[in-house]
Design a protein around this motif. Structure first.
Motif, PDB file in Angstrom:
ATOM      1  N   LEU A 196       0.231 -30.267  45.511  1.00 27.48           N
ATOM      2  CA  LEU A 196      -0.432 -29.788  44.297  1.00 27.48           C
ATOM      3  C   LEU A 196      -1.758 -29.108  44.628  1.00 27.48           C
TER       4      LEU A 196
ATOM      5  N   TYR B 192       3.267 -26.377  42.988  1.00 28.68           N
ATOM      6  CA  TYR B 192       3.524 -27.276  41.866  1.00 28.68           C
ATOM      7  C   TYR B 192       4.986 -27.687  41.755  1.00 28.68           C
TER       8      TYR B 192
ATOM      9  N   THR C  39       8.634 -28.729  34.546  1.00 26.14           N
ATOM     10  CA  THR C  39       7.605 -29.655  35.017  1.00 26.14           C
ATOM     11  C   THR C  39       6.589 -28.927  35.888  1.00 26.14           C
ATOM     12  N   SER C  40       7.070 -28.070  36.773  1.00 21.73           N
ATOM     13  CA  SER C  40       6.185 -27.297  37.636  1.00 21.73           C
ATOM     14  C   SER C  40       5.228 -26.436  36.806  1.00 21.73           C
TER      15      SER C  40
ATOM     16  N   ILE D 252       2.573 -28.636  35.075  1.00 19.39           N
ATOM     17  CA  ILE D 252       1.535 -29.073  36.014  1.00 19.39           C
ATOM     18  C   ILE D 252       0.558 -27.941  36.288  1.00 19.39           C
TER      19      ILE D 252
ATOM     20  N   LEU E  69      -1.729 -38.052  37.868  1.00 20.30           N
ATOM     21  CA  LEU E  69      -0.356 -37.703  38.183  1.00 20.30           C
ATOM     22  C   LEU E  69       0.510 -38.798  37.593  1.00 20.30           C
TER      23      LEU E  69
ATOM     24  N   MET F  36       4.494 -35.353  35.353  1.00 18.10           N
ATOM     25  CA  MET F  36       3.490 -34.464  34.812  1.00 18.10           C
ATOM     26  C   MET F  36       2.124 -34.764  35.410  1.00 18.10           C
ATOM     27  N   VAL F  37       1.217 -33.821  35.174  1.00 18.65           N
ATOM     28  CA  VAL F  37      -0.196 -34.022  35.420  1.00 18.65           C
ATOM     29  C   VAL F  37      -0.869 -33.829  34.070  1.00 18.65           C
TER      30      VAL F  37
END
Length: 128
Positions: A33, A38, A54-55, A58, A107, A124-125
Motif C-alpha cells: 500500500l 493497492y 476494493t483496490s 483503498i 486497514l 478496506m482502508v
C-alpha cells in the motif's frame, strides 16, 4: 508487547492483539500500500486476490485522507486488534503516515484458517 509471543486465539467476546504469526504478512500488505500497489499486484502468498472495487476504494480513501502512508513501526501492534467471528477473524491494523505518525486510518481485513494455514482477505482502508 514487542518481544512477547502473541498466540492465535478464538475468543468471540474480546478483542485480542494481532497474533505474532500474522504480523510479517500484514507488514508486506502495508508495504504494498505504501508503494501505491493497492491491488497487491503479483499477489502475496497467503493474501487472497484483491478485487478492483476494493483496490479502488483503498486508493481513493488514502488519496482523500491527504497524507502519505509509511511503513508499519513495531508499536503499531500495541493498538491493532483482532476478534474471532466464528468463521474468521476481523482485524484492524492502525496505519501510519509520514506527517502524523499513527493516523486515524486503519486497514480492515479478514483472516481465515484452513488446515492450520492462514490467509488474509483485505477488505478496506478507512477511518472508523
Amino acid at each position: 508487547m514487542k518481544d512477547t509471543f502473541i498466540p492465535v486465539t478464538k475468543d468471540e467476546d474480546n478483542e485480542q492483539p494481532i497474533p505474532t504469526i500474522w504480523r510479517p504478512l500484514i507488514h508486506s500488505i502495508v508495504d504494498r500500500l505504501v508503494d501505491h500497489d493497492y491491488g497487491i499486484s503479483g499477489g502475496l502468498s497467503g493474501v487472497l486476490p484483491v478485487t478492483k472495487e476494493t483496490s479502488d476504494q483503498i486508493k481513493n480513501y488514502i488519496d482523500d485522507y491527504g497524507e502519505v502512508l509509511s511503513r508499519l513501526p513495531e508499536r503499531t501492534w500495541d493498538s491493532s486488534v483482532c476478534i474471532w467471528m466464528e468463521t474468521h477473524w476481523d482485524i484492524l491494523v492502525d496505519l501510519w503516515t509520514e506527517g502524523e505518525g499513527r493516523s486515524d486510518l486503519v486497514l480492515g481485513a479478514k483472516v481465515f484458517e484452513t488446515n492450520s494455514q492462514y490467509s488474509i482477505e483485505v477488505d478496506m482502508v478507512y477511518v472508523p
